[in-house]
Design an enzyme around this catalytic site. Sequence first.
Site, short mmCIF file in Angstrom:
data_model
loop_
_atom_site.label_atom_id
_atom_site.label_comp_id
_atom_site.label_asym_id
_atom_site.label_seq_id
_atom_site.Cartn_x
_atom_site.Cartn_y
_atom_site.Cartn_z
N CYS B 98 45.89 47.03 44.50
CA CYS B 98 45.98 45.61 44.88
C CYS B 98 47.34 45.05 44.49
CB CYS B 98 44.86 44.83 44.20
SG CYS B 98 45.00 43.05 44.45
N CYS B 209 37.14 42.27 41.43
CA CYS B 209 36.55 41.03 41.92
C CYS B 209 35.50 41.26 42.99
CB CYS B 209 37.63 40.11 42.46
SG CYS B 209 36.99 38.75 43.44
#
Lengths: 440, 397
Positions: B98, B209
Site C-alpha cells: 500500500c 484496514c
Amino acid sequence: MIYLDHAAATPVSPQALKAMLPYFTEDFFNPSAPYLPAKHVREAYESAKDQVAHCIGAKGVDLVITAGATESINLAFTASHHKSLVLAIEHTAVLAAAKSKKYDLISVDKFGLIQLDDLRRKLDDEVDFVSISLANNELGTIQPLAEVSEILRQARQDRLQRGITTPLYLHSDASQALNLMDINVARLGVDLLTLNAAKCSGPKGIGALYLAHGVKISPLTVGGGQERGLRSGTENVPGVIGFATAATEAKAHLSYHRKQYQEMAKVLHQELARIPIVAQHIENVKHDLNLGISQPIFLGNPKHQLASFVPVCLPGIDAERLIYKLEQQGILVSTGAACAANKGTKSHVLAAIGLSDAEIAGSLRISLGSTNNLDQIRQAAKIISDIVLREYFRVQNSLQGIKRASKLDAKNDSPVKTGTGEDALVENFAPEDNLENSYA
Amino acid sequence: MPKVYLGMSGGVDSSVSAVLLKEQGYDVTGIYMKNWSKDLPGMKCPWAEDLADAKRVAVQLDLDFEVWDFEDDYKQKVVDYMLSEFQKGRTPNPDVMCNEQIKFKLFYDRAIQNGADFIATGHYARVGAAQDIESATAPASNHCSVNNIRLMRAIDENKDQTYFLYRMSNAATAKTIFPVGNLTKPEVKALAADKGLDVATKKESMGVCFVGEVGMKDFLHEYLETQPGEIREIETEKVLGYHDGAIFYTIGQRHGLYLGGGLPYYVVKKDLANNIVYVSRNLNHGLLWTNQLKLENLHLRTDLPTSGKIQVRLRHRAPLLEAAVVLRESPQAAVKDEDVRRPRRRAGTASCPEEATKGSSKLGELIFTTPIKRPAPGQSVVFYDGEICLGGGIVAE
C-alpha cells in the site's frame, strides 16, 4: 450547547425517566411470572401500551411492542408476499425491507410530496403492500395519507369487483410525527403504523407497530410467545412505561410546541436569508471578490411540513464542514439521516426531490425540539450565517490561490490582488456577530 | 508558502502532523485516501468514521480537505496482490504494498500534479540528506539530488515504521515530510490532547484496514477456495488433526491449530500440493530456524556498504540483527551484480539506484552469524545501516 438535531434523537423527558426508574429496580419482575408483584408489573405494562395506543386512536391490543422503528418496519413488511410500493424518500429501513422482495418506488415532487398519479399508475394487481411515511425524516414533509388510503380503498373495491382477493395494506412510518401531529389511525386510513419512542422524548430501543384488525404479519423472533406470539422475548417494561409517558406528554402539548417551533423556524429562515445581503455589503467594499454566494434554498413546503424541520440548502458550501465548524461553537446539527450521514453516501431523499450533487453536499437538516428556546435559536442562527460566510470566503480564497499560482507559473506576473476576505468579514459584520465573543 | 498535501487517516498521528505543518507555516491541504473496502455483514472497515475524524480535524484547523478515491487501484495493487500471495501459500505484507503503490506513488503523483511542493503522512520515519548524515564524505552524485535522500528510522524506536516504507521511491522520499518522525508517540498524543483534538484518545487501528476487526482468516475465507486437509507431526508423519485450508497457516504459527491441550505445536512446513500442514512440538526444529535467507524482489534505496555488513529487521518492531548481504543476479535480470551494488556513474538521473533496480527482480541472500527464526515466505526483510534504511526484499521460498 444548542442542539438542533431532534430528528435524530431526543433527550428522555424528566417525567418519562421518573416513571421508568422503579421498573429497573423494585418492580423488575417478569410480567409473565405467576406471583402477585409480577401481575402488577403486567398490569402496568398493559396499561402503558393502552396509553401509547390512545395517542393514535387505537387500543393496546392493536400494538406489537418492538425494539424500535426499524424492527417495526421489518415486521410490517412481513405482511407483503408479492410486491410493495414505497415512496422514493422513505427511510433506509423501509427501502431495505422493501428490497428483500419485489418492489417499486413512487416518485415525489420537489417538496417531497407523493405524486399520487405515480401511485395510481404503479398500483397493479400484484401490489399487496404500500408504505408511505407520515412525515419524512430529512425534509419533514407530511404526506396526504388520507388521500393515499382513499386511492387504495378504491383499488381494493375494484379488485373485489373483478374477483381478485389479494390484500392491499397501507403501512406508514410515523416515527418523526408522533410529537408534532395529531395522529389518528382511523382518520389516516392506515392498516399498519410504525412508532418510535426515541423521537418523542422517550427512551431509545423501544417502538411499536400498530396493526388494524385482519392484518396478517409473521413474527421475526419466536420464543415465549409474548405480544400475541408476534414478537417473543421478555417485555421491555421500563421502555414501554417511558414511551407511554413521553407520548402522552407530547400529545398534551402538541399545539403549544408546534407554535413555538414555527416561531423558531421563522427566525432561522430570516437570519439565513440575510446571508447574501450581508455578503453583498462586504462585496461592495472588496469588489474584486466574487464570492459566488447564493440565496439559501429552504427545502420542503412549510404548508406540508413538520414545524420542527428547517432543512436548508446552501449552494456552494460543504455542509459537513459546517457541521464540524458549528460543533466547535457548541451547535449540533446534521446533514440528513444520521445513518446515511455517517456512511459518506449522498442522501437519496435530496436526490429524489431533484437536488444536484453539489446542492446535496450543501444541505443541512436543522430539526428543533424540546431542548430549544427562541433566544438559543436567534443565537444559533447568527452563528450559522457567520460561519457560512466564512466558508464562502475560505472557498473563494483557495480558488484565488489556485488562480494566482497558475498565473505566476505562466509568466512572472505580479500576483492577482485578492484582499483577505476574513478581515473584511470581521470589519463589516456587526461586533456581536464576532464568533469568539458571541457564544460562551 | 510551500504547499503540502497531507494524507489524513483520521488517526492521531496524521492529525498531529496537520497541526505541526500548519504551525510550521505550510499551506496544508488534508487528503483522505479512500481505499478499497468490502461491506459484508459483520465485516466492516471503519472508513466512514475515519473519514469523519480526519475531516473534523482538518476543519478545526481551517484546512482545505478533499477525499481522493483510490479504491480501484487499491483493490488491484494491494488486495489482489495479497490474495494471490496467500493463494500461493505465502504470507504477504499488504501495508508495504500500500505504501509503495498507493500512498507514495498514486497519492504522491496526484499531489505533485496538483501543484504540491511536498506530500506528508503521519508515519513514524524521517527523511534526511546524505551529506548531513555522512557528514564528511560528500557523495560524488551531487547532480542527482534524489540520490542523496535517505529514509531514516524514527526517533521513537518503538513506533518506527520504516519497515513498511522501505519500498517507497527515492523520488517520493525527497518530496515527503514525516512531521511526527521526530516525536515519540506519547509526545504526539500529548500534543493532540493539548490542541483539543478528539482523536487524541482514539484507539489505534490494528491490522489491515479492509480486513477490519474480523481478522485475515475470515476475510480470506470470502475470497479463496480452500480444502480441509491433514495436520501432521513432522517427526512421526502422524495425523494429529485437520485444518480448513493450508493457506491460512504461517510458518512458526502456534495458535489456531485446535490440536488440544498439552505442549503447543508450531507450524513448521506447508505442503500445498498435498494440502498438508506439518507441525512440531520442537521449537528448535531445524525448519523453524535458519542461518541464511533467500530474498527476492529486492528494492535498494542506495548503495549497500561495500563490506556487505548490514542490520536487518525481520518484522515490524523486531530487533535489528547483524547480517551479511550478497546480491545475486536473477535469471531474467539483465543487470549484473556489479551494476546493482555500485551503479555506474552516468550522466543524468540514470545513476540513481532507483533506476538501476527498476524492472528487474533482484535476488539476494542474507547470512546471519547466529540462527534466526525463519520468517514466512512473502514477508519483508528490511536493511539498515544505523539510522538509514537501505531498502529490503521479500522472503523467497
